[in-house]
Design an enzyme around this catalytic site. Sequence first.
Site, PDB file in Angstrom:
ATOM      1  N   ASP A   1      27.451   9.070  -6.142  1.00 23.27           N
ATOM      2  CA  ASP A   1      28.883   8.856  -5.988  1.00 23.27           C
ATOM      3  C   ASP A   1      29.358   9.264  -4.597  1.00 23.27           C
ATOM      4  O   ASP A   1      28.716  10.068  -3.914  1.00 23.27           O
ATOM      5  CB  ASP A   1      29.655   9.657  -7.038  1.00 23.27           C
ATOM      6  CG  ASP A   1      29.378   9.165  -8.443  1.00 23.27           C
ATOM      7  OD1 ASP A   1      29.157   7.963  -8.615  1.00 23.27           O
ATOM      8  OD2 ASP A   1      29.365  10.009  -9.368  1.00 23.27           O
ATOM      9  N   ARG A   2      30.488   8.733  -4.197  1.00 28.61           N
ATOM     10  CA  ARG A   2      31.015   9.004  -2.855  1.00 28.61           C
ATOM     11  C   ARG A   2      31.158  10.497  -2.595  1.00 28.61           C
ATOM     12  O   ARG A   2      30.835  10.990  -1.509  1.00 28.61           O
ATOM     13  CB  ARG A   2      32.377   8.319  -2.685  1.00 28.61           C
ATOM     14  CG  ARG A   2      33.051   8.636  -1.347  1.00 28.61           C
ATOM     15  CD  ARG A   2      34.258   7.768  -1.122  1.00 28.61           C
ATOM     16  NE  ARG A   2      35.304   7.995  -2.076  1.00 28.61           N
ATOM     17  CZ  ARG A   2      36.232   8.941  -1.962  1.00 28.61           C
ATOM     18  NH1 ARG A   2      36.233   9.758  -0.925  1.00 28.61           N
ATOM     19  NH2 ARG A   2      37.169   9.080  -2.866  1.00 28.61           N
TER      20      ARG A   2
END
Length: 342
Positions: A158-159
């Site tokens: 995930d970012r």
Amino acid sequence: MPGENRRHELIHRDGQEETFITTHLVDDSHDGWRVDVFLKTKLKRKSRNFIQTAIDDGRILLNPRSLGQTPRLKPSTTLQIGDEVQVITDKRHPEPAVDFGYQVLFEDDHILVIDKPGNLPVHPAGRFFFNTLLSRLRTDRKESYEQGDDFYLVHRIDRETSGVLLIGKSSATAGNLVAQFRKHQVQKKYLALCYGVIEQDEFVVDKSMSNDPVSSVRLKMAVCSDGEGLTAYTAFRVLERSRRFTLVEAMPRTGRQHQIRVHLASCGHPVVGDKLYAGIDGVFLSYLNHAMVTPEMSEALILKRHGLHACELSFFHPHDGTPVTVKSPLPEEIAQLLREDR
């Protein structure tokens, strides 16, 4: 939870036309799919009707590499392994700032292993198109990219999750690595800083997961009853405790979306700074809409991004099959918070 990514994505800018082209490569998991159904999995914020209209308008093209053609297509066109679905987008608005300070942990002629910072999307999604790791790699390595080399995602994190990210330098290499993920031959370890003091030194969460049926956030996941959703298993080991937090090592055996974050939240110990699982949906939606953390949110979340770090990845080298293990230390902003809370 960082899940296993089944796609390889390419992006380039057409400077003269001020357009952007995203190319989605079709792998074996999408062989035989309708093109509109395939794109709905990639363009999650777009309706199927929007995608079908874009196809009819010629803004989505199909490039079968074996034929060297770019024909117009229909929403019902059936895809085959190796097809390239190209999405043409007009010039975008300015994107939110990200942290491009990645480090190279390992590299040879076949693979690249990156230590990704905590505020950097891996691939295009939402408002992020060029402010991504893949785009930055192609900019930083412009000469080799223009000579035909490229970078292929084989999984994703995930970012806001930092740490180890494995990238293939060819489609064949990427295919080998994707197969290893699918067969559970890749061993993954994460470090997570959680709210609260966890008493057990070791524990397991074996709870199935599905989309949260009561949340207004479409991508939010939740644990569910046995026999429902997808199986999810995570083993945890406590590494350190402070007054308010616990640092745990997480070893997922499955790769469900947001798995570690959901499993820890289900135990009453969500990841510090987690906008989606540590509070209420309104915090996440506010951040999503404004792309910024307000002072009030910072005070409540403690960390600007969630405290999850991919610390170790073990796999077999796609060229000669030798075991490879790559590690990344706990980021300083998480380590500092833990030290200050002793």
